[in-house]
Write a protein that holds these residues in place. Sequence first.
Motif, PDB file in Angstrom:
ATOM      1  N   LYS A   1       9.432  13.347   2.715  1.00 27.05           N
ATOM      2  CA  LYS A   1       8.600  12.453   3.432  1.00 27.05           C
ATOM      3  C   LYS A   1       9.684  12.619   4.936  1.00 27.05           C
ATOM      4  O   LYS A   1       9.135  12.273   6.033  1.00 27.05           O
ATOM      5  CB  LYS A   1       8.585  11.064   3.310  1.00 27.05           C
TER       6      LYS A   1
ATOM      7  N   PHE B   1       8.061  -0.369   3.511  1.00 24.78           N
ATOM      8  CA  PHE B   1       7.990   0.050   1.777  1.00 24.78           C
ATOM      9  C   PHE B   1       8.870   1.224   2.374  1.00 24.78           C
ATOM     10  O   PHE B   1       9.064   1.978   3.159  1.00 24.78           O
ATOM     11  CB  PHE B   1       6.470   0.979   2.483  1.00 24.78           C
TER      12      PHE B   1
ATOM     13  N   LYS C   1      10.748   4.856  -0.512  1.00 21.82           N
ATOM     14  CA  LYS C   1      10.469   5.534  -0.454  1.00 21.82           C
ATOM     15  C   LYS C   1      11.121   7.206  -1.412  1.00 21.82           C
ATOM     16  O   LYS C   1      11.818   7.007  -0.408  1.00 21.82           O
ATOM     17  CB  LYS C   1       8.977   6.382  -0.107  1.00 21.82           C
TER      18      LYS C   1
ATOM     19  N   GLY D   1       5.397  11.762  -4.517  1.00 30.97           N
ATOM     20  CA  GLY D   1       4.729  12.121  -4.465  1.00 30.97           C
ATOM     21  C   GLY D   1       4.095  11.012  -5.634  1.00 30.97           C
ATOM     22  O   GLY D   1       4.482  10.893  -6.178  1.00 30.97           O
ATOM     23  N   SER D   2       2.321  11.430  -5.505  1.00 30.23           N
ATOM     24  CA  SER D   2       1.729  10.094  -6.638  1.00 30.23           C
ATOM     25  C   SER D   2       2.296   8.862  -7.042  1.00 30.23           C
ATOM     26  O   SER D   2       2.067   8.118  -7.744  1.00 30.23           O
ATOM     27  CB  SER D   2       1.868  10.752  -7.802  1.00 30.23           C
ATOM     28  N   SER D   3       2.569   8.512  -5.766  1.00 33.16           N
ATOM     29  CA  SER D   3       3.396   7.092  -5.901  1.00 33.16           C
ATOM     30  C   SER D   3       4.400   7.064  -6.454  1.00 33.16           C
ATOM     31  O   SER D   3       4.781   5.386  -6.680  1.00 33.16           O
ATOM     32  CB  SER D   3       2.296   5.481  -5.339  1.00 33.16           C
TER      33      SER D   3
ATOM     34  N   GLU E   1      10.461   2.629   5.693  1.00 33.02           N
ATOM     35  CA  GLU E   1       9.078   2.692   6.718  1.00 33.02           C
ATOM     36  C   GLU E   1       8.408   1.384   6.428  1.00 33.02           C
ATOM     37  O   GLU E   1       8.637   0.067   5.831  1.00 33.02           O
ATOM     38  CB  GLU E   1       7.973   3.167   5.656  1.00 33.02           C
ATOM     39  N   GLN E   2       7.952   1.231   8.149  1.00 33.01           N
ATOM     40  CA  GLN E   2       7.416  -0.770   8.356  1.00 33.01           C
ATOM     41  C   GLN E   2       6.076  -0.358   7.159  1.00 33.01           C
ATOM     42  O   GLN E   2       4.810   0.812   7.196  1.00 33.01           O
ATOM     43  CB  GLN E   2       6.638  -0.888   9.696  1.00 33.01           C
TER      44      GLN E   2
ATOM     45  N   ILE F   1       2.474  -2.289   6.505  1.00 36.70           N
ATOM     46  CA  ILE F   1       1.577  -2.445   7.514  1.00 36.70           C
ATOM     47  C   ILE F   1      -0.059  -2.544   6.304  1.00 36.70           C
ATOM     48  O   ILE F   1       0.289  -2.442   5.444  1.00 36.70           O
ATOM     49  CB  ILE F   1       0.683  -1.069   8.377  1.00 36.70           C
TER      50      ILE F   1
ATOM     51  N   GLU G   1      -6.837   3.619   4.641  1.00 39.09           N
ATOM     52  CA  GLU G   1      -6.545   4.994   4.640  1.00 39.09           C
ATOM     53  C   GLU G   1      -8.026   6.160   4.022  1.00 39.09           C
ATOM     54  O   GLU G   1      -8.644   5.637   3.516  1.00 39.09           O
ATOM     55  CB  GLU G   1      -5.815   4.944   3.046  1.00 39.09           C
TER      56      GLU G   1
ATOM     57  N   PHE H   1      -2.150  -1.894  -2.551  1.00 31.28           N
ATOM     58  CA  PHE H   1      -1.356  -0.537  -2.755  1.00 31.28           C
ATOM     59  C   PHE H   1      -1.368   0.463  -2.943  1.00 31.28           C
ATOM     60  O   PHE H   1      -2.156   0.202  -4.676  1.00 31.28           O
ATOM     61  CB  PHE H   1       0.510  -1.431  -3.037  1.00 31.28           C
ATOM     62  N   TYR H   2      -1.708   2.098  -3.106  1.00 31.20           N
ATOM     63  CA  TYR H   2      -2.495   3.250  -3.670  1.00 31.20           C
ATOM     64  C   TYR H   2      -1.609   3.266  -4.887  1.00 31.20           C
ATOM     65  O   TYR H   2      -0.905   4.984  -3.966  1.00 31.20           O
ATOM     66  CB  TYR H   2      -2.230   3.734  -2.814  1.00 31.20           C
TER      67      TYR H   2
ATOM     68  N   LYS I   1      -4.097   5.143  -9.025  1.00 31.81           N
ATOM     69  CA  LYS I   1      -4.907   6.411  -8.525  1.00 31.81           C
ATOM     70  C   LYS I   1      -5.378   7.184  -9.309  1.00 31.81           C
ATOM     71  O   LYS I   1      -6.256   8.151  -9.666  1.00 31.81           O
ATOM     72  CB  LYS I   1      -3.888   7.149  -8.152  1.00 31.81           C
TER      73      LYS I   1
ATOM     74  N   ASN J   1       0.113   9.706   8.139  1.00 32.06           N
ATOM     75  CA  ASN J   1       1.479   9.498   6.574  1.00 32.06           C
ATOM     76  C   ASN J   1       2.015  10.221   6.178  1.00 32.06           C
ATOM     77  O   ASN J   1       3.129  10.963   5.935  1.00 32.06           O
ATOM     78  CB  ASN J   1       0.112   8.337   6.498  1.00 32.06           C
ATOM     79  N   GLU J   2       0.967  11.359   5.863  1.00 39.30           N
ATOM     80  CA  GLU J   2       1.489  12.752   5.487  1.00 39.30           C
ATOM     81  C   GLU J   2       0.588  14.062   5.363  1.00 39.30           C
ATOM     82  O   GLU J   2      -0.408  13.869   5.080  1.00 39.30           O
ATOM     83  CB  GLU J   2       2.029  12.385   3.869  1.00 39.30           C
TER      84      GLU J   2
HETATM   85  N1  ADP Z   1       3.515   1.907   5.451  1.00 32.06           N
HETATM   86  C1  ADP Z   1       2.989   1.826   4.366  1.00 32.06           C
HETATM   87  N2  ADP Z   1       2.619   0.652   4.745  1.00 32.06           N
HETATM   88  C2  ADP Z   1       1.353  -0.001   3.864  1.00 32.06           C
HETATM   89  N3  ADP Z   1       1.518   0.375   2.398  1.00 32.06           N
HETATM   90  C3  ADP Z   1       1.891   1.810   2.307  1.00 32.06           C
HETATM   91  C4  ADP Z   1       3.224   2.515   3.120  1.00 32.06           C
HETATM   92  N4  ADP Z   1       3.146   3.482   2.653  1.00 32.06           N
HETATM   93  C5  ADP Z   1       2.830   3.628   1.548  1.00 32.06           C
HETATM   94  N5  ADP Z   1       1.860   2.940   1.464  1.00 32.06           N
HETATM   95  C6  ADP Z   1       0.887   2.625   0.400  1.00 32.06           C
HETATM   96  O1  ADP Z   1       1.663   3.678  -1.247  1.00 32.06           O
HETATM   97  C7  ADP Z   1       0.274   4.644  -1.007  1.00 32.06           C
HETATM   98  C8  ADP Z   1       1.782   5.353  -1.221  1.00 32.06           C
HETATM   99  O2  ADP Z   1       2.273   6.551  -0.625  1.00 32.06           O
HETATM  100  P1  ADP Z   1       2.708   7.293   0.270  1.00 32.06           P
HETATM  101  O3  ADP Z   1       3.342   8.143   1.371  1.00 32.06           O
HETATM  102  O4  ADP Z   1       0.996   8.457   0.261  1.00 32.06           O
HETATM  103  O5  ADP Z   1       2.794   8.632  -1.349  1.00 32.06           O
HETATM  104  P2  ADP Z   1       3.063   9.589  -2.266  1.00 32.06           P
HETATM  105  O6  ADP Z   1       3.535  10.757  -1.034  1.00 32.06           O
HETATM  106  O7  ADP Z   1       3.428   8.925  -3.135  1.00 32.06           O
HETATM  107  O8  ADP Z   1       1.376   9.503  -1.773  1.00 32.06           O
HETATM  108  C9  ADP Z   1       0.043   4.882   0.100  1.00 32.06           C
HETATM  109  O9  ADP Z   1      -1.410   5.828  -0.231  1.00 32.06           O
HETATM  110  C10 ADP Z   1      -0.681   3.466   0.308  1.00 32.06           C
HETATM  111  O10 ADP Z   1      -1.645   2.862  -0.954  1.00 32.06           O
END
Ligand code: ADP
Length: 353
Positions: free
Chosen positions: A127, A172, A174, A179-181, A210-211, A213, A217, A242-243, A248, A302-303
């Motif tokens: 990331k 946030f 991480k 991956g996979s939250s 991260e900020q 927000i 999505e 929050f996903y 998931k 995001n990614e």
């Molecule tokens: N900066 C953020 N603000 C708000 N929600 C976030 C942010 N970053 C991640 N999330 C939530 O967390 C989930 C997983 O983060 P993500 O960066 O996609 O990681 P992964 O690689 O595990 O999928 C996102 O799909 C979102 O729902």
Amino acid sequence: MKIVLLYGGRSAEHDVSILSAYSVLNAIYYDYYQVQLVFITKDGVWVKGPLLTEKPKNESVLNLTWDTKDATGEVISPSTIKEEDAVVFPLLHGPNGEDGTIQGFLETIDMPYIGAGVLTSACGMDKIMTKYILQAAGIPQVPYVPVLKNLWKENPKQIFEQCEGTLLYPMFIKPANMGSSVGISKAENREELQNALQEAYKYDTRAIVEQGIEAREIEVAILGNEDVRTTLAGEIVKDVAFYDYNSKYIDNQIVMQIPAEVTEDVQEKAQEFAKKAYIMLGGSGLSRCDFFLTNKNELFLNELNTMPGFTQYSMYPSLWEKMGLKYGDLIEELIQLALKRYKQRQSFLTDVK
Ligand SMILES: Nc1ncnc2c1ncn2[C@@H]1O[C@H](COP(=O)(O)OP(=O)(O)O)[C@@H](O)[C@H]1O
Ligand SMILES: [Mg+2]
């Protein structure tokens, strides 16, 4: 031609990979291809299964056994998968599958494979690296602070000040490579930030803050090597803020909306940024590009997932289906792209000699 289907793997997405593998087995064109099953266990053992020449009756064919008398598979050394006229489909997600390690191995044994190469896989998975590359490309993303474990240990106060000086709560946190939250948490204050960093460091020595927000999505599917094609964006409609891993894969709280109900301008921008990011990361084969969309229609990338979920119902194939590309044809295109990329890389090597 033979397709060596690598599935399972050591990451948290082991089960998703098996589901994806079953979808591929159902859709591949057996008039042209035979499928060699190679399962990677959660412990990283490689198990070679049967060679399939037709669609299997059910998914049990993927549950290989190797330590019983009536075993359906045998433990192999990874490099023995090497053979002529075969293409590898590394249908593995997360660390050790999508992060360049498997890709480097396949380069070393000199086999064509589906999807991104070493650099793109490694950068797409990390990331922090993704953020640096997107920043250089001028693609909008949420504000962030990279927090490396050794710097944090040296001077946590400075890290807190840096995060609080750049970002607002909620933040946030991480692990950079997961991956996979997994290992991701949200922090509302300094104490939670500290706990969240400790949690992230269980999974990686590199973390990112991260900020946080509030956003929808949306996701764009990308296909191609030098000619890059993108789909309209689809939306992951959540009834959770929050996903996370449970929503998931376990609770099924997710609904896909294809195409996403967004303005034409947002659709265009999402496609433009997705394509640009893919090119800047040196993408090949496929990727799914994920965005945040705020209620002011601001779009943040995001990614990029270089091996997105690939079941018939996953977002990536569903987006292509909507564009008129059937699942079986999508696999066919991916195989052709893998062969093209392999030949091109071969020519780079031979031209030097
Ligand atoms: N900066 C953020 N603000 C708000 N929600 C976030 C942010 N970053 C991640 N999330 C939530 O967390 C989930 C997983 O983060 P993500 O960066 O996609 O990681 P992964 O690689 O595990 O999928 C996102 O799909 C979102 O729902
Ligand atoms: Mg994600």
